[in-house]
Design a protein around this motif. Structure first.
Motif, PDB file in Angstrom:
ATOM      1  N   LYS A 163      -1.049 -36.930 -15.287  1.00 38.81           N
ATOM      2  CA  LYS A 163      -1.264 -36.694 -16.713  1.00 38.81           C
ATOM      3  C   LYS A 163      -0.621 -35.351 -17.069  1.00 38.81           C
ATOM      4  CE  LYS A 163      -4.315 -40.123 -17.035  1.00 38.81           C
ATOM      5  NZ  LYS A 163      -4.110 -41.350 -17.697  1.00 38.81           N
ATOM      6  N   VAL A 164      -0.380 -35.128 -18.354  1.00 43.34           N
ATOM      7  CA  VAL A 164       0.291 -33.915 -18.822  1.00 43.34           C
ATOM      8  C   VAL A 164      -0.444 -32.651 -18.363  1.00 43.34           C
ATOM      9  CG1 VAL A 164       0.969 -32.606 -20.867  1.00 43.34           C
ATOM     10  CG2 VAL A 164       1.324 -35.055 -20.811  1.00 43.34           C
ATOM     11  N   ALA A 165      -1.762 -32.614 -18.526  1.00 47.10           N
ATOM     12  CA  ALA A 165      -2.531 -31.422 -18.146  1.00 47.10           C
ATOM     13  C   ALA A 165      -2.394 -31.131 -16.656  1.00 47.10           C
ATOM     14  CB  ALA A 165      -3.995 -31.603 -18.523  1.00 47.10           C
ATOM     15  N   GLU A 166      -2.442 -32.170 -15.846  1.00 47.03           N
ATOM     16  CA  GLU A 166      -2.298 -31.990 -14.395  1.00 47.03           C
ATOM     17  C   GLU A 166      -0.889 -31.499 -14.064  1.00 47.03           C
ATOM     18  OE1 GLU A 166      -2.693 -34.553 -10.249  1.00 47.03           O
ATOM     19  OE2 GLU A 166      -3.227 -35.482 -12.164  1.00 47.03           O
ATOM     20  N   ALA A 167       0.117 -32.013 -14.767  1.00 46.94           N
ATOM     21  CA  ALA A 167       1.495 -31.585 -14.535  1.00 46.94           C
ATOM     22  C   ALA A 167       1.663 -30.100 -14.855  1.00 46.94           C
ATOM     23  CB  ALA A 167       2.457 -32.425 -15.362  1.00 46.94           C
ATOM     24  N   LYS A 168       1.032 -29.643 -15.937  1.00 48.44           N
ATOM     25  CA  LYS A 168       1.103 -28.222 -16.302  1.00 48.44           C
ATOM     26  C   LYS A 168       0.475 -27.355 -15.218  1.00 48.44           C
ATOM     27  CE  LYS A 168       0.788 -28.690 -21.333  1.00 48.44           C
ATOM     28  NZ  LYS A 168      -0.059 -28.391 -22.502  1.00 48.44           N
ATOM     29  N   THR A 169      -0.670 -27.798 -14.716  1.00 50.91           N
ATOM     30  CA  THR A 169      -1.416 -27.016 -13.729  1.00 50.91           C
ATOM     31  C   THR A 169      -0.718 -26.982 -12.371  1.00 50.91           C
ATOM     32  OG1 THR A 169      -3.462 -27.649 -14.828  1.00 50.91           O
ATOM     33  CG2 THR A 169      -3.662 -26.781 -12.605  1.00 50.91           C
ATOM     34  N   HIS A 170      -0.081 -28.083 -11.987  1.00 53.12           N
ATOM     35  CA  HIS A 170       0.469 -28.215 -10.639  1.00 53.12           C
ATOM     36  C   HIS A 170       1.986 -28.368 -10.625  1.00 53.12           C
ATOM     37  CE1 HIS A 170      -3.585 -28.621  -9.078  1.00 53.12           C
ATOM     38  NE2 HIS A 170      -3.830 -29.509 -10.030  1.00 53.12           N
ATOM     39  N   LEU A 171       2.661 -27.738 -11.574  1.00 52.09           N
ATOM     40  CA  LEU A 171       4.107 -27.919 -11.697  1.00 52.09           C
ATOM     41  C   LEU A 171       4.858 -27.537 -10.424  1.00 52.09           C
ATOM     42  CD1 LEU A 171       6.478 -28.779 -13.420  1.00 52.09           C
ATOM     43  CD2 LEU A 171       6.583 -26.436 -14.318  1.00 52.09           C
ATOM     44  N   SER A 172       4.511 -26.422  -9.817  1.00 55.13           N
ATOM     45  CA  SER A 172       5.218 -25.991  -8.596  1.00 55.13           C
ATOM     46  C   SER A 172       5.073 -27.018  -7.478  1.00 55.13           C
ATOM     47  CB  SER A 172       4.686 -24.641  -8.114  1.00 55.13           C
ATOM     48  OG  SER A 172       5.027 -23.644  -9.040  1.00 55.13           O
ATOM     49  N   GLU A 173       3.881 -27.562  -7.301  1.00 59.53           N
ATOM     50  CA  GLU A 173       3.647 -28.576  -6.281  1.00 59.53           C
ATOM     51  C   GLU A 173       4.430 -29.851  -6.591  1.00 59.53           C
ATOM     52  OE1 GLU A 173      -0.595 -29.193  -5.865  1.00 59.53           O
ATOM     53  OE2 GLU A 173      -0.914 -27.046  -6.067  1.00 59.53           O
ATOM     54  N   LEU A 174       4.458 -30.223  -7.857  1.00 58.00           N
ATOM     55  CA  LEU A 174       5.198 -31.425  -8.252  1.00 58.00           C
ATOM     56  C   LEU A 174       6.691 -31.241  -8.015  1.00 58.00           C
ATOM     57  CD1 LEU A 174       3.288 -32.332 -11.542  1.00 58.00           C
ATOM     58  CD2 LEU A 174       3.123 -33.475  -9.311  1.00 58.00           C
ATOM     59  N   LEU A 175       7.203 -30.048  -8.298  1.00 65.64           N
ATOM     60  CA  LEU A 175       8.618 -29.784  -8.051  1.00 65.64           C
ATOM     61  C   LEU A 175       8.947 -29.841  -6.567  1.00 65.64           C
ATOM     62  CD1 LEU A 175       9.389 -26.984 -10.660  1.00 65.64           C
ATOM     63  CD2 LEU A 175      10.090 -29.390 -10.716  1.00 65.64           C
ATOM     64  N   SER A 176       8.028 -29.410  -5.731  1.00 62.65           N
ATOM     65  CA  SER A 176       8.244 -29.518  -4.278  1.00 62.65           C
ATOM     66  C   SER A 176       8.348 -30.979  -3.864  1.00 62.65           C
ATOM     67  CB  SER A 176       7.105 -28.840  -3.515  1.00 62.65           C
ATOM     68  OG  SER A 176       7.132 -27.459  -3.739  1.00 62.65           O
ATOM     69  N   LYS A 177       7.512 -31.808  -4.441  1.00 60.74           N
ATOM     70  CA  LYS A 177       7.565 -33.240  -4.144  1.00 60.74           C
ATOM     71  C   LYS A 177       8.896 -33.834  -4.611  1.00 60.74           C
ATOM     72  CE  LYS A 177       2.646 -34.125  -4.115  1.00 60.74           C
ATOM     73  NZ  LYS A 177       1.639 -35.125  -4.278  1.00 60.74           N
ATOM     74  N   VAL A 178       9.328 -33.417  -5.795  1.00 58.44           N
ATOM     75  CA  VAL A 178      10.600 -33.903  -6.324  1.00 58.44           C
ATOM     76  C   VAL A 178      11.749 -33.473  -5.414  1.00 58.44           C
ATOM     77  CG1 VAL A 178      12.236 -33.635  -8.241  1.00 58.44           C
ATOM     78  CG2 VAL A 178       9.828 -34.089  -8.708  1.00 58.44           C
ATOM     79  N   GLU A 179      11.729 -32.236  -4.960  1.00 58.99           N
ATOM     80  CA  GLU A 179      12.771 -31.750  -4.058  1.00 58.99           C
ATOM     81  C   GLU A 179      12.802 -32.534  -2.756  1.00 58.99           C
ATOM     82  OE1 GLU A 179      11.657 -27.610  -3.928  1.00 58.99           O
ATOM     83  OE2 GLU A 179      13.327 -27.066  -5.237  1.00 58.99           O
ATOM     84  N   ALA A 180      11.642 -33.049  -2.343  1.00 59.97           N
ATOM     85  CA  ALA A 180      11.562 -33.836  -1.111  1.00 59.97           C
ATOM     86  C   ALA A 180      11.960 -35.288  -1.329  1.00 59.97           C
ATOM     87  CB  ALA A 180      10.149 -33.758  -0.538  1.00 59.97           C
ATOM     88  N   GLY A 181      12.322 -35.627  -2.576  1.00 54.23           N
ATOM     89  CA  GLY A 181      12.802 -36.972  -2.832  1.00 54.23           C
ATOM     90  C   GLY A 181      11.839 -37.890  -3.555  1.00 54.23           C
ATOM     91  N   GLU A 182      10.631 -37.421  -3.844  1.00 53.31           N
ATOM     92  CA  GLU A 182       9.678 -38.253  -4.580  1.00 53.31           C
ATOM     93  C   GLU A 182       9.984 -38.184  -6.068  1.00 53.31           C
ATOM     94  OE1 GLU A 182       5.480 -38.449  -3.583  1.00 53.31           O
ATOM     95  OE2 GLU A 182       5.895 -37.022  -1.967  1.00 53.31           O
TER      96      GLU A 182
END
Length: 80
Positions: free
Chosen positions: A6-25
């Motif tokens: 959800k948007v709120a979770e994305a705001k809170t955990h953006l750095s973690e989400l970017l790490s996942k994206v960098e790993a190919g997710e």
């Protein structure tokens, strides 16, 4: 495999989400139950480390392949 947040979770955990994206997710961001955005890694030519990380991320969710399975695939269709 895509991660849905959800948007709120994305705001809170953006750095973690970017790490996942960098790993190919892939990350899908939703407002309520409606997907509104997709985060995915920008592919760069000759980016060997990123390619290895992507392969590892994709293999992580799969069952381990045994040596017997590999031999069966190799020998499939062979005549002895």
């Amino acid at each position: 495999m895509a991660v849905n947040v959800k948007v709120a979770e994305a705001k809170t955990h953006l750095s973690e989400l970017l790490s996942k994206v960098e790993a190919g997710e892939e990350v899908i961001i939703s407002r309520g139950n409606t997907p509104v955005a997709r985060l995915s890694r920008i592919r760069r030519e000759n980016d060997v480390d990123a390619l290895i990380a992507e392969i590892k991320a994709q293999r992580a969710g799969r069952p381990h392949t045994t040596q017997d399975e590999i031999r069966q695939w190799r020998d499939e269709g062979r005549r002895y």
